[in-house]
Write an enzyme that holds these catalytic residues in place. Structure first.
Site, PDB file in Angstrom:
ATOM      1  N   ALA A  63       0.851  -1.199   0.000  1.00 23.39           N
ATOM      2  CA  ALA A  63       0.000   0.000   0.000  1.00 23.39           C
ATOM      3  C   ALA A  63       0.885   1.246   0.000  1.00 23.39           C
ATOM      4  O   ALA A  63       2.028   1.194   0.455  1.00 23.39           O
ATOM      5  CB  ALA A  63      -0.880  -0.008   1.252  1.00 23.39           C
ATOM      6  N   GLY A 104       0.725  -5.107   1.069  1.00 28.57           N
ATOM      7  CA  GLY A 104      -0.403  -5.184   0.141  1.00 28.57           C
ATOM      8  C   GLY A 104      -0.014  -5.820  -1.187  1.00 28.57           C
ATOM      9  O   GLY A 104      -0.866  -6.401  -1.874  1.00 28.57           O
ATOM     10  N   GLU A 107      -0.336  -9.359  -0.624  1.00 30.65           N
ATOM     11  CA  GLU A 107      -1.761  -9.658  -0.429  1.00 30.65           C
ATOM     12  C   GLU A 107      -2.506  -9.736  -1.762  1.00 30.65           C
ATOM     13  O   GLU A 107      -3.409 -10.553  -1.928  1.00 30.65           O
ATOM     14  CB  GLU A 107      -2.396  -8.607   0.498  1.00 30.65           C
ATOM     15  CG  GLU A 107      -1.869  -8.759   1.928  1.00 30.65           C
ATOM     16  CD  GLU A 107      -2.358  -7.656   2.849  1.00 30.65           C
ATOM     17  OE1 GLU A 107      -1.997  -6.486   2.588  1.00 30.65           O
ATOM     18  OE2 GLU A 107      -3.096  -7.959   3.798  1.00 30.65           O
ATOM     19  N   GLU A 127       4.003  -5.092   7.578  1.00 33.58           N
ATOM     20  CA  GLU A 127       3.152  -4.031   8.147  1.00 33.58           C
ATOM     21  C   GLU A 127       3.420  -3.774   9.616  1.00 33.58           C
ATOM     22  O   GLU A 127       3.273  -2.653  10.102  1.00 33.58           O
ATOM     23  CB  GLU A 127       1.670  -4.384   7.947  1.00 33.58           C
ATOM     24  CG  GLU A 127       1.149  -4.230   6.524  1.00 33.58           C
ATOM     25  CD  GLU A 127       1.342  -5.473   5.670  1.00 33.58           C
ATOM     26  OE1 GLU A 127       2.141  -6.357   6.047  1.00 33.58           O
ATOM     27  OE2 GLU A 127       0.685  -5.571   4.617  1.00 33.58           O
TER      28      GLU A 127
END
Ligand code: 3HC
Ligand code: NAI
Length: 699
Positions: A63, A104, A107, A127
């Site tokens: 992200a 992310g 993910e 994270e």
């Protein structure tokens, strides 16, 4: 389609590539672009399978961290929804991972039906280092696709794994040999030829078969020491527990709830501040980062004592040959034996193989002859802390070293510009201030002298990266950034003893705050004698305060040097320490001599006087330009002095609680502590200006 995501087809296979340099972060525009391309591929009847891959050197850094705290984080399509949509593909969707897939980014790949990666790929969910947990399905899909143990390790440690482990755990289906795209296209074709099904994690449950009953609690206990004070690791564990107990959709809900509980917290802001501070520290005002660096292939260290040995290990660990120069044979032999001993300890703990120990020792060559340093690209001096000894060393280095060699000093207190003046090449002289133990501590203060050349600074930053240190470029002053900030912090700890606090109280307040060690325990560890020598060299600056660390001077006179003599601020028996009634009596006696009124000191006062004075000195350092940014001061204290990373460093902590209360408290102690307060509790003009302007340290 946007310019951060590319779409093309090869036969009946669509290729979607993330193309958002430098790390393909998944900001709003990229997410939207990715969703458009994905929907286009689903709608295109000539497309039977979809590859999700990337341009550039890595798959995806996750992200966009810079979006956190803005409404872009959740702007449609938010990352979790995007991953859910990928999970529901009607056509085989294959992630082709080249290089890093983090956060992310991983993910996204977990939500695909199949995964192929190249042999150098690294897959991770870091994270937790940002005060978060994976919030786009990582905590739910990883334990389903691989296993709970791997998920717990990866998610709570933030450490990535390599391709081999990813393949053996089921996290990826295949490791590509040779060209990733070609292998991924062939894999996609194979899947089509065999009518391989689309897959969904919703159909998988976590295999709990072999897990002992107290599995999660035992895991918690195992990481408790490392994660003390942190909020996110427990949330990570709870999310993985949910993956074991709930169907995917409900598990994802739980994950989102926990992610949101972490996102808008001081800890998440603190850890993200440090992430950006570490990167910003590589940019030095006035120095063009494109300046060509000098090449460092051969290093020499002068002085094989405590610091020299540790510094040498950093280079040997990175595969760089090191010459170690000492004055006498026995000192050299001692230094080399100490290094070997350290490596043997690592081998005994399973962190190194015997072969690695041998390889590293082979890179280390001892010498007594300065002529052997003639081919060194970088020489680091780590001899006694005496200007005269350093003068002799630098004059000699100036004679024997080749032109262009960088001459560095590890001095912690001496004036680097004076040291540079001992040579005819001050532009080549720089400070490389390592912290003890130098092979362990991550911080490296790079001291920029008045005449240090730009390419020498750029090279020093490169060297730091090579030996895996966190570099911070600082200016010349007594103590640079770290030790200068330490001074008022430690001064208050010593003074509070005279006013009525106990060592145990002071240390407890500061460890409860999150510091790795209380200040008085720290001095006992570092050596009361070492602190005394430093004070001796600067009596002119501290002599106006008769109480200044006087209790430590008395301990020195009594031969109580701390842990090494079994007595200092505490009494030591083995590794255990206990409070010493004699020390308490000594504090009382000194207070009587100096007319200091003893009283009960609140924990709050201990905290404010130590920490706010630390902050105030950081402000002063910033104002003088010794540090370039507040983040630099924070990096120094987090990586060199055990300040809790989850508070982001002293200045980030001040930003978080507000500068006004800090200033008010300093003014309060200035008044309430009488002449002592007047002497030391002077608010930094920068702090006053920032408060007046309603600003923070961090821009
Ligand atoms: N978001 C925004 N910017 C990022 C970023 C990210 N995820 N990752 C890196 N950057 C920026 C850096 O700030 C830096 O910017 P600068 O040049 O302006 O200073 C630039 O990209 C290059 O970064 P590095 O200098 O770190 O490049 P390296 O090649 O040394 O390292 C990397 C690359 C390993 C990807 C490293 O940047 C990294 O570890 N990035 C962070 C990875 C991460 O923590 N991802 C998780 C994000 S949170 C998340 O995904 C939440 C999700 O679960 C919902
Ligand atoms: P040390 O006393 O352990 O080692 C110094 C070594 O230098 C000794 O082995 C000595 O034989 C050798 N030496 C002395 N003069 C020499 C010369 N002319 N030529 C070659 N070798 C010579 O000292 P330590 O602790 O390693 O400190 C070294 C430097 O590092 C000092 O400048 C100190 O301020 C600095 N420093 C020390 C830290 C610490 O925690 N010990 C932390 C950061 C910096």
């Amino acid at each position: 389609m946007t310019n951060t995501v590319r779409y093309r087809t090869r036969g009946r296979i669509a290729i979607i590539s993330l193309d958002n340099p430098p790390v393909n972060a998944l900001g709003f525009q990229t997410r939207a672009g990715l969703r458009n391309c994905y929907r286009q591929a689903l709608a295109d009847e000539t497309v039977d399978a979809i590859l999700l891959t990337s341009e550039g050197r890595l798959f995806c850094g996750g992200a966009d961290i810079a979006e956190f705290g803005t409404d872009l984080t959740w702007r449609d399509p938010a990352l979790p929804q995007l991953c859910d949509e990928l999970e529901d593909s009607g056509k085989p969707l294959i992630a082709a991972i080249g290089g890093m897939a983090l956060g992310g980014g991983l993910e996204l790949a977990l939500a695909c039906d199949y995964r192929i990666c190249d042999a150098s790929a690294r897959l991770g969910l870091p994270e937790v280092h940002l005060g978060l947990l994976p919030g786009a399905g990582g905590t739910q899909r990883l334990p389903r696709l691989a296993n709970v143990g791997l998920a717990l390790d990866m998610i709570t440690s933030g450490q990535p794994i390599g391709a081999t482990e990813a393949a053996s755990s089921g996290l990826v289906d295949r490791v590509a040999e040779g060209d990733l795209l070609a292998a991924a296209l062939a894999f996609a074709q194979e899947l089509l030829d065999s009518d391989a099904p689309v897959r969904s994690c919703a159909d998988l449950t976590v295999d709990m078969g072999q897990l002992p009953e107290r599995y999660f609690n035992d895991f918690r206990a195992g990481i408790a020491r490392k994660t003390r004070g942190y909020f996110a690791p427990e949330c990570c564990i709870q999310a993985i527990e949910a993956a074991c107990e709930l169907p995917l959709a409900q598990g994802l809900e739980k994950e989102r709830e926990l992610f949101n509980a972490c996102l808008d917290t001081p800890q998440a802001r603190a850890q993200q501040h440090l992430f950006f501070a570490e990167r910003a520290a590589n940019r030095v005002p006035g120095v063009d980062p494109k300046t060509p660096a000098r090449s460092i292939r051969q290093v020499a260290i002068v002085g094989a004592g405590t610091m020299g040995g540790g510094i040498a290990m950093n280079f040997a660990n990175a595969g760089i040959p090191v010459k170690l120069l000492e004055l006498k044979e026995d000192a050299l032999a001692r230094g080399l034996a100490q290094i070997r001993g350290n490596y043997e300890i690592s081998a005994a703990r399973g962190r190194l193989t015997e072969r690695q120990v041998q390889e590293r020792m082979t890179l280390l060559q001892g010498t007594l002859d300065y002529d052997d340093l003639a081919d060194a690209d970088l020489v680091i001096e780590a001899v006694f802390e005496s200007l005269e000894v350093k003068r002799a060393v630098f004059e000699k280095l100036d004679q024997v070293c080749k032109p262009g060699a960088i001459l560095a000093s590890n001095t912690s207190t001496l004036d680097l510009d004076r040291i540079a003046s001992f040579t005819r090449r001050p532009g080549d002289v720089i400070g490389l201030h390592f912290f003890s133990p130098a092979n362990v501590m991550r911080l490296l203060e790079i001291v920029r002298g008045r005449q240090t050349a730009d390419d020498v600074i750029v090279t020093a930053l490169n060297v730091a990266r090579t030996i895996r240190k966190v570099p911070v470029v600082v200016g010349v002053c007594f103590g640079f950034v770290g030790n200068r900030m330490l001074e008022p912090y430690a001064r208050e700890a010593h003074r509070l003893l005279l006013e009525g606090a106990t060592p145990a109280q002071i240390d407890r307040v500061l460890t409860d705050f999150g510091l790795a060690m209380g200040p008085l325990s720290m001095y006992d560890l570092a050596g009361i004698d070492v602190g005394f020598m430093v004070r001796e060299s600067r009596r002119d600056a501290i002599g106006h305060d008769p109480s200044y660390n006087l209790i430590a001077d008395r301990l020195y006179a009594l031969g109580r040097y701390g842990q090494k003599t079994g007595r200092g601020f505490y009494i030591y028996e083995g590794r255990d320490k206990r409070e010493d009634p004699e020390l308490l009596a000594l504090a009382q006696t000194i207070a009587g001599e100096l007319g200091i009124e003893r009283r009960e000191i609140s924990d709050r006062e201990v905290l404010e006087r130590c920490i706010y004075m630390l902050i105030n000195e950081g402000a002063q350092i910033l104002d003088e330009g010794i540090a370039c940014r507040s983040g630099d001061c924070d990096l120094v204290w987090v990586n060199g002095y055990g300040f809790p990373a989850w508070r982001g460093g002293p200045l980030q902590y001040a930003d978080e609680i507000g500068l006004e209360p800090v200033l008010e408290a300093i003014r309060h102690y200035r008044e309430s502590l009488g002449s002592y307060g007047e002497m030391w509790f002077r608010p930094s003009p920068l702090l006053e200006r920032l408060v007046a302007e309603g600003k923070r340290f961090s821009c």
